[in-house]
Scaffold this active site. Structure first.
Site, short mmCIF file in Angstrom:
data_model
loop_
_atom_site.label_atom_id
_atom_site.label_comp_id
_atom_site.label_asym_id
_atom_site.label_seq_id
_atom_site.Cartn_x
_atom_site.Cartn_y
_atom_site.Cartn_z
N GLU A 258 12.90 2.84 13.76
CA GLU A 258 11.93 3.87 13.34
C GLU A 258 10.74 3.81 14.27
O GLU A 258 10.77 3.09 15.28
CB GLU A 258 11.51 3.63 11.88
CG GLU A 258 10.86 2.27 11.65
CD GLU A 258 10.42 2.04 10.20
OE1 GLU A 258 10.22 3.00 9.45
OE2 GLU A 258 10.26 0.85 9.85
N HIS B 61 -0.48 -21.11 0.48
CA HIS B 61 0.51 -20.05 0.69
C HIS B 61 1.17 -19.63 -0.62
O HIS B 61 1.37 -18.45 -0.86
CB HIS B 61 1.57 -20.51 1.70
CG HIS B 61 1.06 -20.60 3.09
ND1 HIS B 61 0.20 -21.58 3.51
CD2 HIS B 61 1.26 -19.81 4.17
CE1 HIS B 61 -0.10 -21.40 4.78
NE2 HIS B 61 0.53 -20.34 5.21
N ARG C 209 8.24 4.25 -4.83
CA ARG C 209 8.32 3.33 -3.70
C ARG C 209 7.30 2.20 -3.86
O ARG C 209 7.58 1.04 -3.52
CB ARG C 209 8.09 4.07 -2.37
CG ARG C 209 8.30 3.18 -1.16
CD ARG C 209 8.23 3.94 0.13
NE ARG C 209 6.91 4.50 0.35
CZ ARG C 209 6.59 5.29 1.38
NH1 ARG C 209 7.51 5.62 2.28
NH2 ARG C 209 5.37 5.75 1.51
N LYS D 49 6.41 -1.75 1.91
CA LYS D 49 5.21 -1.18 2.56
C LYS D 49 4.06 -2.19 2.39
O LYS D 49 3.20 -2.05 1.53
CB LYS D 49 4.88 0.20 1.96
CG LYS D 49 4.05 1.08 2.90
CD LYS D 49 4.12 2.54 2.49
CE LYS D 49 3.08 3.40 3.17
NZ LYS D 49 3.19 3.50 4.62
N LEU E 224 11.23 1.59 6.82
CA LEU E 224 10.58 2.04 5.60
C LEU E 224 11.24 3.36 5.19
O LEU E 224 11.39 4.25 6.02
CB LEU E 224 9.08 2.26 5.84
CG LEU E 224 8.34 2.69 4.57
CD1 LEU E 224 8.13 1.50 3.64
CD2 LEU E 224 7.00 3.32 4.90
N TYR F 2 0.82 -1.20 0.00
CA TYR F 2 0.00 0.00 0.00
C TYR F 2 0.86 1.25 0.00
O TYR F 2 2.08 1.19 0.17
CB TYR F 2 -0.97 0.00 1.19
CG TYR F 2 -0.32 0.30 2.53
CD1 TYR F 2 0.51 -0.62 3.16
CD2 TYR F 2 -0.54 1.52 3.17
CE1 TYR F 2 1.09 -0.34 4.39
CE2 TYR F 2 0.05 1.81 4.40
CZ TYR F 2 0.86 0.88 5.00
OH TYR F 2 1.45 1.16 6.20
N ARG G 159 -7.23 -21.64 -0.77
CA ARG G 159 -6.28 -21.01 0.14
C ARG G 159 -4.99 -21.83 0.20
O ARG G 159 -4.97 -22.94 0.71
CB ARG G 159 -6.87 -20.90 1.55
CG ARG G 159 -5.94 -20.18 2.51
CD ARG G 159 -6.40 -20.28 3.95
NE ARG G 159 -5.45 -19.63 4.85
CZ ARG G 159 -4.31 -20.17 5.28
NH1 ARG G 159 -3.99 -21.41 4.93
NH2 ARG G 159 -3.48 -19.51 6.07
N1 PLP Z 1 7.85 3.98 8.79
C1 PLP Z 1 6.72 3.28 8.92
C2 PLP Z 1 6.75 1.95 9.60
C3 PLP Z 1 5.51 3.80 8.42
O1 PLP Z 1 4.38 3.09 8.53
C4 PLP Z 1 5.51 5.08 7.81
C5 PLP Z 1 4.29 5.66 7.29
O2 PLP Z 1 3.22 5.15 7.40
C6 PLP Z 1 6.71 5.77 7.72
C7 PLP Z 1 7.88 5.19 8.21
C8 PLP Z 1 6.77 7.13 7.09
O3 PLP Z 1 6.67 7.04 5.68
P1 PLP Z 1 6.13 8.26 4.82
O4 PLP Z 1 6.91 9.46 5.23
O5 PLP Z 1 6.40 7.87 3.41
O6 PLP Z 1 4.68 8.42 5.13
#
Ligand code: PLP
Length: 279
Positions: A176, A100, A49, A144, A200, A30, A98
């Site tokens: 993070e 995997h 991304r 993501k 991320l 997403y 279903r």
């Molecule tokens: N890290 C994580 C785990 C996130 O879920 C998000 C945003 O949802 C971010 C970092 C920040 O990403 P962005 O600045 O692209 O929204």
């Protein structure tokens, strides 16, 4: 109004098959993109991304850049206000049984927009409180992915403790936030975890670093410990819907003087200019 597989329909009329692998396995990716004044902010970076996430999990991109833009704009034309966030997800699609492993399926595309109400500066200037927890997520946090079980547990914990965010650490290294990137400022240098499989690569992370540099900070994309974070001059988190937020308390301990720092003030203003200058 939402978008589902080619149709613009009422949200309560949108439904998917129980055999959708997004439902069965969280098998999808997403993106969330902010829209300011009717303009989609950093579309190119988000679509880049998205492509990286799709490639990593071997889901074909169902649309070209201009098709995505066209769908977003059609959806946004139904929005009541000019500041919105676009949430869109692509799952691997609907299988017949279903299992995997997967074969080539038609991806499911779901998109919704929601009003985005940035917090006023006076509210941000109060600062925010966070807690820390061990990072129990998998080792591909650069994707993501819609499978966000660990993140939902963090979010619930933060909500129950009335905290803005949970900051994560792996082997004592800050990675993070559960839904954001983390920065610490010490002696006019901004530190943030380097990109790679453990975080991320936030689009707002890049913008925060651009703003920080413009405000005179030296940028150092390197790891730092929880102890260093607790002794920072300033701590921020960033995400597309939150922008750059100042943190004044971590696990009940005050960051520096407990007041929002001067660099955050500067970065806030710079970020607002970036938003206003967006095309
Ligand atoms: N890290 C994580 C785990 C996130 O879920 C998000 C945003 O949802 C971010 C970092 C920040 O990403 P962005 O600045 O692209 O929204």
């Amino acid at each position: 109004m939402v978008y589902l597989n080619g149709n613009f329909i009422a949200k309560n009329k949108a439904s998917i098959s129980v055999m959708d692998r997004g439902f069965l396995f969280g098998d999808g990716v997403y993106e969330v993109i902010p829209v300011y004044n009717g303009k989609i902010f950093r579309l190119k970076a988000h679509l880049k991304r998205l492509q990286k996430s799709l490639d990593s999990v071997k889901i074909p991109n169902p649309h070209t850049k201009s098709e995505w833009l066209d769908i977003f704009n059609q959806l946004l034309s139904h929005a009541k206000t000019d500041d919105q966030s676009i949430y869109f997800q692509i799952t691997r699609g609907v299988d017949t049984q279903r299992k995997h492993s997967f074969e080539s399926l038609t991806p499911t595309v779901y998109i919704e927009t929601n009003p985005l109400i940035p917090k006023p500066k006076q509210v941000l200037e109060q600062g925010f409180r966070v807690i820390t927890q061990p990072d129990i997520r998998w080792s591909r946090c650069d994707i993501k992915a819609t499978s966000l079980l660990a993140n939902t547990l963090y979010a619930q914990n933060a909500k129950e403790q009335k905290m803005e965010e949970v900051i994560l650490h792996r082997d004592n290294i800050i990675t993070e936030g559960a839904t954001s990137n983390v920065f610490m400022i010490k002696d006019s240098t901004l530190y943030t975890h380097p990109t790679g499989v453990n975080i991320l690569s936030g689009i707002t992370r890049d913008l925060a670093m651009e703003s920080a540099q413009a405000c005179g900070l030296t940028i150092n994309e390197s790891t730092f410990t929880l102890n260093k974070l607790l002794n920072a001059d300033e701590v921020w988190i960033s995400s597309s819907t939150r922008e750059v937020m100042p943190i004044i308390q971590i696990d009940g301990r005050t960051v520096n003087s407990g007041k929002v720092g001067q660099y955050w003030e500067c970065v806030y203003e710079h970020y607002q200019h970036l938003k206003e200058a967006s095309e």
